[in-house]
Design a protein around this motif. Structure first.
Motif, short mmCIF file in Angstrom:
data_model
loop_
_atom_site.label_atom_id
_atom_site.label_comp_id
_atom_site.label_asym_id
_atom_site.label_seq_id
_atom_site.Cartn_x
_atom_site.Cartn_y
_atom_site.Cartn_z
N ALA A 1 -0.80 3.64 39.10
CA ALA A 1 -2.08 3.03 38.68
C ALA A 1 -2.70 2.24 39.84
O ALA A 1 -3.94 2.28 40.04
CB ALA A 1 -1.85 2.12 37.47
N GLY A 2 -1.88 1.55 40.61
CA GLY A 2 -2.40 0.78 41.75
C GLY A 2 -3.08 1.69 42.76
O GLY A 2 -4.17 1.39 43.26
N GLN A 3 -2.45 2.83 43.03
CA GLN A 3 -3.04 3.78 43.98
C GLN A 3 -4.36 4.32 43.43
O GLN A 3 -5.34 4.45 44.15
CB GLN A 3 -2.08 4.96 44.22
CG GLN A 3 -1.09 4.75 45.34
CD GLN A 3 0.18 4.06 44.88
OE1 GLN A 3 0.14 3.23 43.98
NE2 GLN A 3 1.30 4.38 45.50
N ILE A 4 -4.37 4.66 42.13
CA ILE A 4 -5.60 5.23 41.54
C ILE A 4 -6.75 4.24 41.67
O ILE A 4 -7.85 4.58 42.13
CB ILE A 4 -5.37 5.64 40.05
CG1 ILE A 4 -4.34 6.77 39.98
CG2 ILE A 4 -6.69 6.06 39.39
CD1 ILE A 4 -3.93 7.17 38.57
N ALA A 5 -6.50 2.98 41.29
CA ALA A 5 -7.57 1.96 41.36
C ALA A 5 -8.05 1.80 42.80
O ALA A 5 -9.26 1.73 43.07
CB ALA A 5 -7.05 0.63 40.81
N HIS A 6 -7.11 1.77 43.75
CA HIS A 6 -7.44 1.60 45.17
C HIS A 6 -8.35 2.75 45.64
O HIS A 6 -9.34 2.53 46.34
CB HIS A 6 -6.13 1.57 45.95
CG HIS A 6 -6.25 1.20 47.39
ND1 HIS A 6 -6.33 -0.10 47.82
CD2 HIS A 6 -6.29 1.98 48.51
CE1 HIS A 6 -6.41 -0.12 49.15
NE2 HIS A 6 -6.39 1.12 49.58
N LEU A 7 -8.01 3.97 45.26
CA LEU A 7 -8.79 5.13 45.69
C LEU A 7 -10.18 5.12 45.06
O LEU A 7 -11.19 5.34 45.74
CB LEU A 7 -8.08 6.44 45.32
CG LEU A 7 -6.74 6.75 45.96
CD1 LEU A 7 -6.31 8.17 45.68
CD2 LEU A 7 -6.79 6.52 47.46
N VAL A 8 -10.22 4.87 43.74
CA VAL A 8 -11.52 4.93 43.05
C VAL A 8 -12.46 3.86 43.62
O VAL A 8 -13.64 4.14 43.90
CB VAL A 8 -11.33 4.77 41.52
CG1 VAL A 8 -12.68 4.70 40.81
CG2 VAL A 8 -10.49 5.91 40.96
N GLU A 9 -11.92 2.65 43.86
CA GLU A 9 -12.76 1.58 44.45
C GLU A 9 -13.33 1.99 45.80
O GLU A 9 -14.38 1.52 46.22
CB GLU A 9 -11.93 0.31 44.66
CG GLU A 9 -11.75 -0.53 43.42
CD GLU A 9 -10.60 -1.53 43.59
OE1 GLU A 9 -10.19 -1.79 44.74
OE2 GLU A 9 -10.14 -2.03 42.55
N ARG A 10 -12.60 2.86 46.50
CA ARG A 10 -13.03 3.26 47.84
C ARG A 10 -13.73 4.61 47.88
O ARG A 10 -13.87 5.23 48.94
CB ARG A 10 -11.81 3.25 48.78
CG ARG A 10 -11.44 1.84 49.15
CD ARG A 10 -10.01 1.69 49.62
NE ARG A 10 -9.73 0.28 49.89
CZ ARG A 10 -9.51 -0.64 48.95
NH1 ARG A 10 -9.54 -0.29 47.67
NH2 ARG A 10 -9.30 -1.89 49.28
N GLY A 11 -14.13 5.13 46.73
CA GLY A 11 -14.97 6.32 46.71
C GLY A 11 -14.26 7.64 46.52
O GLY A 11 -14.85 8.70 46.77
N VAL A 12 -13.01 7.59 46.08
CA VAL A 12 -12.28 8.85 45.84
C VAL A 12 -12.07 9.04 44.34
O VAL A 12 -11.28 8.32 43.73
CB VAL A 12 -10.90 8.84 46.54
CG1 VAL A 12 -10.16 10.16 46.30
CG2 VAL A 12 -11.03 8.56 48.03
N PRO A 13 -12.75 10.01 43.73
CA PRO A 13 -12.48 10.27 42.31
C PRO A 13 -11.06 10.82 42.14
O PRO A 13 -10.64 11.69 42.91
CB PRO A 13 -13.52 11.33 41.93
CG PRO A 13 -14.56 11.27 43.00
CD PRO A 13 -13.83 10.86 44.25
N VAL A 14 -10.37 10.29 41.12
CA VAL A 14 -8.97 10.70 40.93
C VAL A 14 -8.76 11.27 39.53
O VAL A 14 -9.16 10.68 38.53
CB VAL A 14 -8.00 9.50 41.11
CG1 VAL A 14 -6.55 9.95 40.92
CG2 VAL A 14 -8.17 8.88 42.50
N MET A 15 -8.08 12.42 39.49
CA MET A 15 -7.61 13.01 38.23
C MET A 15 -6.14 12.60 38.10
O MET A 15 -5.38 12.73 39.07
CB MET A 15 -7.76 14.53 38.31
CG MET A 15 -7.30 15.29 37.10
SD MET A 15 -7.55 17.09 37.33
CE MET A 15 -9.21 17.28 36.72
N GLY A 16 -5.75 12.07 36.94
CA GLY A 16 -4.35 11.71 36.72
C GLY A 16 -3.56 12.93 36.22
O GLY A 16 -4.14 13.97 35.92
N HIS A 17 -2.26 12.79 36.11
CA HIS A 17 -1.41 13.90 35.64
C HIS A 17 -0.15 13.28 35.03
O HIS A 17 0.65 12.68 35.75
CB HIS A 17 -1.06 14.79 36.84
CG HIS A 17 -0.24 16.01 36.49
ND1 HIS A 17 -0.31 17.17 37.23
CD2 HIS A 17 0.66 16.27 35.50
CE1 HIS A 17 0.51 18.07 36.71
NE2 HIS A 17 1.12 17.54 35.66
#
Ligand code: KIV
Length: 288
Positions: free
Chosen positions: A126-142
């Motif tokens: 979750a920490g990585q996902i939030a970090h990426l999304v805040e920086r402009g990378v849309p993330v799909m979880g799995h």
């Protein structure tokens, strides 16, 4: 403006807007010609790390590298113009910390041109996902069955078979959605759990072996085309690619051995062209 530039590629907003609506149609893709065939029919093309198994013959996805994902991601982007393209982050490219995840996600996006990345999301992610999304990378979880974790689980096993596992999978899905994932793949769980997760999160769920209760479906393309002798229970085969290929290769081999191939129609003839000119023309048409 050319006809081609008028085609609008789907965006993360189109995918997110599909929650509760018409199911999202998703397939894996690894090369340009196949992407060209699938593009008109699919909402999402996933350059899955399953490429390691179904294209490169690896025993699991653990050995897949960033370089492999970039090469296949570039090919799929070249072969598609309409579908939303997601590239998997391979094992070892995001787990260490958020900075490692961002550097590798940014590399995937810059070098392939894809719209989003996918992360197999245990609770820690979750920490990585939030970090990426805040920086402009849309993330799909799995969540659910996470093939990158098979060495911990002891194989490709359906998940959520007891209460503890169910709670863990549900918590992972909620954590991914809360962290900003725009959609979540649910793999290998029973239909009631898929239903509960789909109702509990506000983003679309995309099922693979997770029942019709999800907001969309994905399959590994080679599985559904029938390239392999064995497929998991949840796969429906829409073709017999293995049988068709074997028939074609058998016929080709017979024609070569009997000299029925190549025939006149498949043979260059020396007409008025000088040998020099002929070799220039043949060279231009050659793919070798
Ligand atoms: O790598 C892959 O193909 C995937 C799908 C099975 C969802 O993650």
């Amino acid at each position: 403006m050319s006809a081609q530039s008028q085609i609008r590629r789907k965006t993360v907003r189109d995918i997110a807007a599909a929650k509760g609506g018409e199911p999202l149609v998703c397939l894996t893709a690894y090369d340009a010609p196949s992407a060209t065939v699938m593009d008109p029919f699919c909402d999402v093309l996933l350059v899955g790390d399953s490429v390691g198994m179904v294209v490169h013959g690896l025993p699991s996805t653990v050995g897949v590298t960033m370089e492999m994902m970039i090469l296949h991601g570039q090919a799929v982007m070249r072969g598609s113009e309409r579908a939303f393209v997601v590239v998997d982050m391979p094992f070892g490219s995001y787990e260490t910390n958020a900075d490692q995840a961002f550097l590798n996600a940014a590399r995937l996006m810059k070098e392939t041109g894809c719209q989003a990345v996918k992360i197999e999301s245990g609770a820690y992610a979750a920490g990585q996902i939030a970090h990426l999304v805040e920086r402009g990378v849309p993330v799909m979880g799995h969540v659910g069955l996470r093939p990158q974790a098979i060495n911990v689980v002891g194989g490709f096993k359906a998940q959520g078979r007891d209460n503890e596992e169910r709670e863990r999978v549900m918590a992972e899905a909620k954590a991914a959605a809360d962290a900003g994932a725009f959609a979540i793949v649910i793999e290998g769980v029973a239909e009631d759990l898929a239903d509960e997760i789909t109702k509990a999160v506000s983003v679309p769920t995309i099922g693979i072996g997770a029942s019709a209760n999800c907001d969309g479906q994905i399959l590994v393309t080679q599985d559904m085309l029938g390239l392999f002798d064995w497929t998991p229970k949840f796969v429906r085969r829409y073709g017999d690619m293995r049988g068709e290929m074997a028939k074609s290769v058998e016929a080709y081999a017979a024609d070569v051995r009997s000299r029925a191939f190549p025939a006149e129609a498949e043979t260059y003839k020396l007409t008025k062209a000088t040998p020099k000119r002929l070799s220039r023309v043949a060279g231009r048409k050659s793919r070798g």
